[in-house]
Design a protein around this motif. Structure first.
Motif, short mmCIF file in Angstrom:
data_model
loop_
_atom_site.label_atom_id
_atom_site.label_comp_id
_atom_site.label_asym_id
_atom_site.label_seq_id
_atom_site.Cartn_x
_atom_site.Cartn_y
_atom_site.Cartn_z
N ASP A 125 45.25 36.57 37.43
CA ASP A 125 44.73 37.77 38.08
C ASP A 125 43.32 38.11 37.61
O ASP A 125 42.46 38.47 38.40
CB ASP A 125 45.63 38.97 37.72
N GLN A 126 43.12 38.00 36.32
CA GLN A 126 41.83 38.42 35.74
C GLN A 126 40.81 37.29 35.68
O GLN A 126 39.65 37.54 35.36
CB GLN A 126 42.06 39.01 34.33
N THR A 174 49.98 45.38 35.43
CA THR A 174 51.16 44.52 35.28
C THR A 174 51.64 44.65 33.85
O THR A 174 50.87 44.46 32.92
CB THR A 174 50.79 43.04 35.56
N SER A 188 47.81 36.45 42.76
CA SER A 188 48.10 35.56 41.63
C SER A 188 49.22 34.58 41.99
O SER A 188 49.18 33.41 41.62
CB SER A 188 48.47 36.37 40.37
N GLY A 210 48.81 45.06 40.76
CA GLY A 210 49.87 45.36 39.79
C GLY A 210 50.91 46.27 40.39
O GLY A 210 50.66 46.91 41.40
N ALA A 225 45.47 45.11 37.00
CA ALA A 225 45.55 44.15 38.09
C ALA A 225 45.54 44.91 39.40
O ALA A 225 46.31 45.84 39.57
CB ALA A 225 46.84 43.33 37.99
N ASP A 226 44.64 44.49 40.32
CA ASP A 226 44.55 45.19 41.61
C ASP A 226 45.90 45.29 42.29
O ASP A 226 46.22 46.30 42.90
CB ASP A 226 43.57 44.46 42.54
N SER A 232 48.88 37.28 34.83
CA SER A 232 47.79 38.22 34.58
C SER A 232 46.51 37.50 34.19
O SER A 232 45.41 37.94 34.54
CB SER A 232 48.17 39.21 33.49
#
Ligand SMILES: [Zn+2]
Length: 565
Positions: free
Chosen positions: A451-452, A403, A22, A217, A214-215, A448
């Motif tokens: 991230d997503q 996260t 991210s 996180g 989150a991978d 985030s």
């Protein structure tokens, strides 16, 4: 917005000074640049995203009848000492002195000021509940700033505080706020869940963290698909099903383990698995030494240990501390440990037999040790793992990384008591207020979302948060017809209330398409050769679909796409 005038410095290559997906994407899409460890320049595109998030947060706070205000960033040492936080926050808090030598902290959070505001304005039960919030820069002296703006030394926080006549009212407001947080994160396109957490330096009883999965996180989580239980891994109890082994006593023997200090080195030397070892960790709990034991492949859960010890500061002992208790760093063990040093052992060790421990002498370990060879207090001390049983329903737990986006607390009377914040109840009696607090880290929300919502080409921002809904791209800026059509569409869309980035740069069209994909604008309108036939192309970032649309219908088509989200 004209791209030619807009500071959106996208990068082709991955930046080397960012350490997660991210954060790399944020730098590449022209949002941030690093100043130094934990400090960043926020460029215009990032600020626009933060404004979107702030707008949605304000909608939610309005729904909770929460009053927006602003507290000073400086908080006096005197106030923080009254609530015990001058020491509780420790080294993470930036502090300074004014010219007269008075101490101040750069506020890490604002429970003190919020409580003083409540004290100033709340007279009677008629004024309750009462809540205030602010969106403000916060500063923390992180030991290791990392993960870009996620763990930075300066960040933006929404912090809200509520005040109530009774604990029940505080809990009921907390539950409403929890629901409002869920609504807010859903609106922002985030998948989150609320997990139980340790309240740490904030104090209080009931608290939950809102986590975005989150991978990369930084917070390990455990959750149960069966009953919906979810918690920060540090507070997940490991259900004790162990039986103390009757086992043997006094069978152990010394073994020379020169140059082997760690479990890994011992495994290689003794040709035994990590599960045959017991790790002995020495901690200083408020400056008093304690020993914690876990199986060789486990980590001591310091939150659990701290809660068992009920201490303020828990730190790993230094080499010197270990020498002072008559042991040797790397060779600490429970057998023969000085009697006045308390030993806390994880329940799991109960079922171990003939294990290896340190011998409290340089280069010495003990083989074939059993639990009868030392005395200890049995406690839950390790982290739960995937497959451990759910503390609620007993089914296997799953783990993931998350996260932390926000944290909500019922504070009880922790701050209102020490700052003497009272009200007159309906019997005419003076009572102490009850409080709650509710934070959100705005940079973390944006990170985030990224991230997503990204793919290999860049961001795929949800329409609701995208600062620009449409990217109007001119294929050839020297072509008058194309420029005229693009300018006309840009103006029409803006007049229809749809924010547009007009890519009028004298760049190759390939560069423009790449930037459209990288910065994640939901829709593109491409003005190319077909404008002479009265047509443009409308493309959707998320699906990659492109269709030809009559120039007359572009605004209508886009209004529909924006509505669909
Ligand atoms: Zn369960």
């Amino acid at each position: 917005m004209l791209y030619s005038k807009f500071l959106l410095p996208t990068m082709k290559n991955e930046p080397s000074d960012m350490d997660s997906t991210s954060q790399k994407l944020m730098a590449r899409s022209g949002m941030i640049r690093k100043v130094s460890s934990g400090l960043f320049y926020y460029l215009p595109y990032f600020n626009m995203l933060l404004r979107k998030v702030s707008y949605e947060i304000r909608r939610s706070m309005d729904a909770m009848h929460c009053n927006e205000m602003k507290f000073p960033i400086l908080v006096s040492q005197e106030i923080l000492e009254k609530t015990g936080r001058w020491t509780a926050f420790g080294k993470e808090m930036f502090s300074l002195k004014d010219r007269n030598g008075n101490g101040y902290a750069i506020s890490p959070t604002n429970e003190e000021y919020a409580t003083l505001v409540a004290k100033m304005f709340i007279k009677s039960y008629n004024d309750l509940p009462f809540s205030v919030y602010q969106i403000q820069q916060k500063h923390r002296d992180e030991i290791r700033p990392r993960n870009g703006v996620i763990r930075a030394r300066e960040f933006t926080m929404k912090d809200a505080y509520s005040f109530h006549a009774t604990e029940d009212e505080a809990i009921s407001y907390y539950q409403k706020m929890k629901q409002e947080y869920t609504n807010l994160f859903t609106r922002l396109g985030l998948k989150t869940f609320a997990v139980k957490a340790d309240s740490g330096a904030m104090g209080g009883n009931l608290c939950e963290e809102f986590m975005a999965v989150a991978d990369e996180g930084e917070t390990p989580l455990a959750f149960c698909d069966n009953c919906g239980y979810a918690a920060n891994l540090e507070v997940v109890p490991v259900t004790n099903t162990y039986v103390e082994q009757n086992g043997f006593k006094g069978r152990y023997k010394k073994v020379i383990t020169e140059r082997a200090h760690t479990v890994k080195e011992l495994m290689d030397m003794l040709q035994m698995p990590a599960t045959s070892f017991v790790k002995s960790m020495v901690y200083m709990a408020d400056d008093k030494p304690v020993v914690a034991l876990v199986r060789g492949d486990r980590q001591v859960n310091e939150v659990k240990l701290k809660n068992v010890l009920k201490c303020n500061v828990l730190e790993l002992a230094t080499v010197k501390d270990i020498e002072k208790i008559g042991s040797v760093c790397g060779f600490v063990g429970p057998v023969g440990m000085r009697e006045d040093i308390p030993i806390f052992a994880d329940y799991e060790i109960m079922q171990m037999q003939n294990f290896v421990v340190g011998g409290n002498e340089k280069d010495i370990h003990l083989l074939d040790v059993n639990v009868k060879d030392f005395s200890c207090k049995w406690v839950d001390l390790r982290f739960a793992e995937q497959g451990d049983v759910c503390p609620i329903c007993g089914k296997p737990l799953k783990t993931a990384m998350g996260t932390e986006l926000g944290h909500i607390f019922v504070l009880g009377q922790k701050y209102t008591k020490s700052l003497d914040a009272t009200f007159i109840d309906n019997q005419g009696k003076t009572q102490t207020l009850y409080g709650g607090c509710y934070g959100i880290g705005l940079e973390r929300v944006v990170a985030s979302i990224i991230d997503q919502h990204h793919d290999e080409k860049g961001l795929v921002l949800p329409t609701v948060v995208a600062p620009f809904k449409v990217d109007v791209i001119v294929v050839d800026t020297k072509n008058e017809a194309q420029m005229e059509t693009a300018t006309m569409l840009y103006e029409k869309l803006e007049n229809a209330g749809i924010p547009v980035l007009f890519d009028d740069r004298k760049e190759r069209v390939g560069v423009k398409f790449n930037d459209f994909e990288l910065v994640g604008i939901p829709i593109k309108v491409v003005c190319g050769r077909d404008v002479t036939q009265g047509m443009v192309e409308v493309g959707v970032r998320e699906t990659g679909t492109v269709e030809k649309v009559d120039i007359q219908h572009v605004v209508h088509t886009i209004q529909n796409l924006v509505k669909k989200g």
